[in-house]
Design a protein around this motif. Structure first.
Motif, PDB file in Angstrom:
ATOM      1  N   ARG A 199      -3.755   5.389 -15.794  1.00  0.00           N
ATOM      2  CA  ARG A 199      -2.887   6.328 -15.055  1.00  0.00           C
ATOM      3  C   ARG A 199      -1.481   5.787 -14.859  1.00  0.00           C
ATOM      4  N   LYS A 200      -1.301   4.504 -15.202  1.00  0.00           N
ATOM      5  CA  LYS A 200      -0.019   3.817 -14.990  1.00  0.00           C
ATOM      6  C   LYS A 200       0.416   3.878 -13.521  1.00  0.00           C
ATOM      7  N   ASP A 201      -0.530   3.571 -12.644  1.00  0.00           N
ATOM      8  CA  ASP A 201      -0.251   3.498 -11.207  1.00  0.00           C
ATOM      9  C   ASP A 201       0.346   2.119 -10.891  1.00  0.00           C
ATOM     10  N   HIS A 202       1.633   1.988 -11.074  1.00  0.00           N
ATOM     11  CA  HIS A 202       2.280   0.678 -11.017  1.00  0.00           C
ATOM     12  C   HIS A 202       2.161   0.001  -9.654  1.00  0.00           C
ATOM     13  N   GLN A 203       2.276   0.759  -8.578  1.00  0.00           N
ATOM     14  CA  GLN A 203       2.194   0.151  -7.251  1.00  0.00           C
ATOM     15  C   GLN A 203       0.787  -0.366  -6.971  1.00  0.00           C
ATOM     16  N   THR A 204      -0.220   0.406  -7.384  1.00  0.00           N
ATOM     17  CA  THR A 204      -1.611  -0.033  -7.194  1.00  0.00           C
ATOM     18  C   THR A 204      -1.875  -1.308  -7.993  1.00  0.00           C
ATOM     19  N   ILE A 205      -1.391  -1.330  -9.217  1.00  0.00           N
ATOM     20  CA  ILE A 205      -1.564  -2.522 -10.059  1.00  0.00           C
ATOM     21  C   ILE A 205      -0.903  -3.735  -9.403  1.00  0.00           C
ATOM     22  N   LYS A 206       0.298  -3.546  -8.886  1.00  0.00           N
ATOM     23  CA  LYS A 206       1.008  -4.639  -8.202  1.00  0.00           C
ATOM     24  C   LYS A 206       0.220  -5.116  -6.983  1.00  0.00           C
ATOM     25  N   ASN A 207      -0.327  -4.179  -6.212  1.00  0.00           N
ATOM     26  CA  ASN A 207      -1.120  -4.540  -5.029  1.00  0.00           C
ATOM     27  C   ASN A 207      -2.371  -5.328  -5.424  1.00  0.00           C
TER      28      ASN A 207
END
Length: 231
Positions: A199-207
Protein backbone atom coordinates in the motif's frame (compact mmCIF):
# COMPACT_ATOMS: atom_id res chain seq x y z
CA UNK A 1 6.22 -57.71 -1.35
CA UNK A 2 8.88 -55.03 -1.68
CA UNK A 3 12.02 -55.33 0.42
CA UNK A 4 13.29 -51.96 1.62
CA UNK A 5 16.50 -51.07 3.40
CA UNK A 6 16.72 -47.63 5.02
CA UNK A 7 20.24 -46.35 5.66
CA UNK A 8 20.33 -43.45 8.12
CA UNK A 9 19.12 -42.41 11.54
CA UNK A 10 17.86 -38.84 11.11
CA UNK A 11 14.35 -37.41 10.96
CA UNK A 12 13.60 -38.57 7.41
CA UNK A 13 14.93 -42.08 8.05
CA UNK A 14 12.95 -42.46 11.25
CA UNK A 15 9.69 -41.12 9.84
CA UNK A 16 9.98 -43.41 6.80
CA UNK A 17 10.82 -46.35 9.04
CA UNK A 18 7.67 -45.72 11.07
CA UNK A 19 5.45 -45.34 7.98
CA UNK A 20 6.82 -48.35 6.10
CA UNK A 21 6.68 -50.47 9.24
CA UNK A 22 2.89 -50.27 9.19
CA UNK A 23 2.60 -51.67 5.65
CA UNK A 24 2.25 -55.45 5.25
CA UNK A 25 3.49 -55.34 1.64
CA UNK A 26 6.89 -54.01 2.73
CA UNK A 27 9.71 -56.09 4.19
CA UNK A 28 11.67 -53.48 6.12
CA UNK A 29 15.20 -53.22 7.47
CA UNK A 30 16.94 -50.14 8.87
CA UNK A 31 20.62 -49.59 9.64
CA UNK A 32 22.75 -46.64 10.72
CA UNK A 33 24.93 -45.13 7.99
CA UNK A 34 27.92 -45.51 10.33
CA UNK A 35 27.50 -49.29 10.42
CA UNK A 36 27.94 -50.46 6.84
CA UNK A 37 30.05 -53.58 7.45
CA UNK A 38 27.18 -55.95 6.64
CA UNK A 39 24.60 -54.39 4.32
CA UNK A 40 21.46 -56.48 3.80
CA UNK A 41 20.19 -56.83 0.23
CA UNK A 42 16.89 -55.15 -0.73
CA UNK A 43 14.79 -54.29 -3.75
CA UNK A 44 15.18 -50.63 -2.84
CA UNK A 45 17.88 -49.18 -0.60
CA UNK A 46 16.98 -45.71 0.65
CA UNK A 47 19.91 -43.53 1.66
CA UNK A 48 18.46 -40.99 4.11
CA UNK A 49 21.55 -39.06 5.20
CA UNK A 50 22.71 -35.45 5.06
CA UNK A 51 23.37 -34.00 1.60
CA UNK A 52 27.11 -33.80 2.24
CA UNK A 53 27.29 -37.50 3.12
CA UNK A 54 25.45 -38.89 0.08
CA UNK A 55 28.46 -39.31 -2.21
CA UNK A 56 30.75 -40.87 0.39
CA UNK A 57 28.21 -43.27 1.90
CA UNK A 58 26.80 -44.34 -1.48
CA UNK A 59 30.26 -45.56 -2.56
CA UNK A 60 30.05 -48.23 0.14
CA UNK A 61 26.68 -49.66 -0.96
CA UNK A 62 26.54 -52.27 -3.72
CA UNK A 63 22.83 -53.13 -3.61
CA UNK A 64 20.99 -53.26 -6.95
CA UNK A 65 18.92 -50.07 -6.57
CA UNK A 66 20.01 -47.17 -4.38
CA UNK A 67 18.06 -43.93 -3.96
CA UNK A 68 18.65 -40.81 -1.90
CA UNK A 69 16.00 -38.59 -0.27
CA UNK A 70 17.52 -35.15 -0.88
CA UNK A 71 15.68 -32.31 -2.57
CA UNK A 72 18.86 -30.37 -3.31
CA UNK A 73 21.13 -33.10 -4.71
CA UNK A 74 21.19 -34.53 -8.22
CA UNK A 75 20.79 -38.23 -8.89
CA UNK A 76 24.43 -38.02 -9.99
CA UNK A 77 25.51 -37.47 -6.37
CA UNK A 78 25.05 -41.20 -5.88
CA UNK A 79 28.42 -42.89 -6.40
CA UNK A 80 27.28 -46.52 -6.29
CA UNK A 81 27.96 -48.74 -9.30
CA UNK A 82 24.41 -50.01 -9.82
CA UNK A 83 20.97 -48.49 -10.41
CA UNK A 84 20.20 -45.04 -9.02
CA UNK A 85 17.14 -43.00 -8.10
CA UNK A 86 15.63 -40.31 -5.89
CA UNK A 87 12.82 -40.71 -3.36
CA UNK A 88 12.24 -37.10 -2.28
CA UNK A 89 9.35 -36.14 -0.04
CA UNK A 90 8.47 -32.45 -0.15
CA UNK A 91 7.74 -31.96 3.53
CA UNK A 92 9.38 -30.69 6.70
CA UNK A 93 10.30 -33.51 9.07
CA UNK A 94 10.70 -32.86 12.79
CA UNK A 95 11.53 -35.32 15.54
CA UNK A 96 8.46 -36.60 17.44
CA UNK A 97 6.08 -34.68 15.12
CA UNK A 98 3.86 -37.17 13.24
CA UNK A 99 3.65 -36.86 9.45
CA UNK A 100 0.53 -37.64 7.42
CA UNK A 101 2.16 -39.18 4.36
CA UNK A 102 -1.16 -39.25 2.49
CA UNK A 103 -0.74 -35.47 2.09
CA UNK A 104 2.97 -35.48 1.28
CA UNK A 105 4.11 -34.97 -2.35
CA UNK A 106 6.51 -37.72 -3.44
CA UNK A 107 8.96 -36.50 -6.11
CA UNK A 108 10.50 -39.50 -7.82
CA UNK A 109 13.34 -40.07 -10.26
CA UNK A 110 15.04 -43.22 -11.52
CA UNK A 111 17.57 -44.20 -14.15
CA UNK A 112 15.10 -46.40 -16.04
CA UNK A 113 11.37 -47.01 -16.38
CA UNK A 114 11.39 -50.30 -14.44
CA UNK A 115 13.00 -48.69 -11.41
CA UNK A 116 10.71 -45.69 -11.60
CA UNK A 117 7.65 -47.97 -11.53
CA UNK A 118 9.09 -49.71 -8.46
CA UNK A 119 9.56 -46.38 -6.67
CA UNK A 120 6.06 -45.35 -7.71
CA UNK A 121 4.64 -48.57 -6.24
CA UNK A 122 6.53 -48.02 -2.98
CA UNK A 123 5.37 -44.42 -2.67
CA UNK A 124 1.76 -45.44 -3.35
CA UNK A 125 1.81 -47.76 -0.33
CA UNK A 126 2.04 -44.79 2.04
CA UNK A 127 1.11 -41.78 -0.11
CA UNK A 128 -1.21 -40.47 -2.79
CA UNK A 129 0.53 -37.48 -4.39
CA UNK A 130 3.23 -38.79 -6.71
CA UNK A 131 5.19 -36.69 -9.22
CA UNK A 132 7.88 -37.52 -11.74
CA UNK A 133 10.49 -34.81 -11.10
CA UNK A 134 13.99 -34.89 -12.57
CA UNK A 135 17.13 -33.55 -10.88
CA UNK A 136 17.00 -30.21 -12.70
CA UNK A 137 13.37 -29.60 -11.70
CA UNK A 138 13.95 -30.79 -8.14
CA UNK A 139 16.81 -28.35 -7.63
CA UNK A 140 14.49 -25.45 -8.48
CA UNK A 141 11.64 -26.94 -6.45
CA UNK A 142 13.90 -27.17 -3.41
CA UNK A 143 14.79 -23.48 -3.63
CA UNK A 144 11.07 -22.64 -3.81
CA UNK A 145 10.49 -24.87 -0.78
CA UNK A 146 13.16 -23.02 1.22
CA UNK A 147 11.34 -19.75 0.58
CA UNK A 148 7.84 -20.99 1.44
CA UNK A 149 8.92 -23.10 4.42
CA UNK A 150 12.29 -22.33 5.99
CA UNK A 151 12.31 -18.59 5.39
CA UNK A 152 8.63 -18.28 6.26
CA UNK A 153 9.23 -20.13 9.52
CA UNK A 154 12.04 -17.70 10.32
CA UNK A 155 9.54 -14.88 9.86
CA UNK A 156 7.33 -16.66 12.41
CA UNK A 157 10.32 -16.76 14.77
CA UNK A 158 10.82 -13.00 14.43
CA UNK A 159 7.12 -12.41 15.02
CA UNK A 160 7.29 -14.64 18.09
CA UNK A 161 10.31 -12.74 19.44
CA UNK A 162 8.48 -9.42 19.05
CA UNK A 163 5.41 -10.81 20.81
CA UNK A 164 7.45 -12.25 23.69
CA UNK A 165 9.36 -8.99 24.13
CA UNK A 166 6.09 -7.10 24.59
CA UNK A 167 4.20 -9.78 26.58
CA UNK A 168 1.77 -10.58 23.75
CA UNK A 169 0.66 -14.22 23.23
CA UNK A 170 1.92 -15.43 19.85
CA UNK A 171 -1.26 -17.48 19.40
CA UNK A 172 -3.09 -14.25 18.54
CA UNK A 173 -1.38 -14.53 15.13
CA UNK A 174 -2.53 -18.11 14.41
CA UNK A 175 -5.75 -17.14 12.55
CA UNK A 176 -3.80 -14.70 10.38
CA UNK A 177 -1.22 -17.35 9.52
CA UNK A 178 -3.96 -19.86 8.69
CA UNK A 179 -5.93 -17.41 6.54
CA UNK A 180 -2.84 -16.49 4.52
CA UNK A 181 -2.07 -20.17 3.91
CA UNK A 182 -5.65 -20.88 2.82
CA UNK A 183 -5.91 -17.79 0.63
CA UNK A 184 -3.05 -18.76 -1.69
CA UNK A 185 -4.89 -21.97 -2.60
CA UNK A 186 -7.38 -19.86 -4.58
CA UNK A 187 -5.33 -16.74 -5.36
CA UNK A 188 -1.88 -16.23 -6.83
CA UNK A 189 0.44 -15.16 -3.98
CA UNK A 190 1.08 -11.77 -5.61
CA UNK A 191 -2.67 -11.15 -5.81
CA UNK A 192 -3.04 -12.07 -2.15
CA UNK A 193 -0.35 -9.62 -0.96
CA UNK A 194 -1.55 -7.08 1.61
CA UNK A 195 0.13 -4.83 4.16
CA UNK A 196 1.91 -1.47 4.40
CA UNK A 197 4.58 -2.32 1.79
CA UNK A 198 2.14 -2.99 -1.06
CA UNK A 199 0.00 0.00 0.00
CA UNK A 200 3.09 2.21 0.30
CA UNK A 201 2.04 3.38 3.77
CA UNK A 202 5.26 5.28 4.40
CA UNK A 203 4.45 6.54 7.90
CA UNK A 204 3.44 3.07 9.09
CA UNK A 205 6.63 1.61 7.65
CA UNK A 206 8.68 4.29 9.42
CA UNK A 207 6.88 3.57 12.71
CA UNK A 208 7.52 -0.16 12.36
CA UNK A 209 11.24 0.37 11.71
CA UNK A 210 11.52 2.37 14.92
CA UNK A 211 10.22 -0.64 16.86
CA UNK A 212 12.75 -3.15 15.52
CA UNK A 213 16.31 -4.13 16.38
CA UNK A 214 19.02 -3.82 13.72
CA UNK A 215 18.69 -7.35 12.31
CA UNK A 216 14.89 -7.16 12.18
CA UNK A 217 15.06 -3.68 10.65
CA UNK A 218 17.36 -4.88 7.86
CA UNK A 219 15.04 -7.77 7.01
CA UNK A 220 11.96 -5.54 7.14
CA UNK A 221 13.53 -2.99 4.78
CA UNK A 222 14.72 -5.64 2.33
CA UNK A 223 11.33 -7.35 2.18
CA UNK A 224 9.46 -4.06 1.92
CA UNK A 225 11.64 -2.96 -1.00
CA UNK A 226 11.26 -6.34 -2.70
CA UNK A 227 7.46 -6.30 -2.36
CA UNK A 228 7.27 -2.78 -3.75
CA UNK A 229 9.59 -3.56 -6.65
CA UNK A 230 7.55 -6.64 -7.55
CA UNK A 231 4.17 -4.92 -7.31
Amino acid sequence: MISVLIVGDGNVANHLNEAFGKVDEIQLTKINSRKLENIPSADITILAVSDDAIAEVSKKINNDFLVHTSGACSIKELQNKNNKGVFYMLQTFTKNKPVNFSKVPFCLEADNTKNYKLLEKLASLIGKNIYKIDSNQREKLHVAAVFVNNFTNYMYAIGNDICEKHQIPFEILYPLIEETSEKIKSLAPKDAQTGPAIRKDHQTIKNHLNLLDNNQKEIYQLLTKSIQNGA
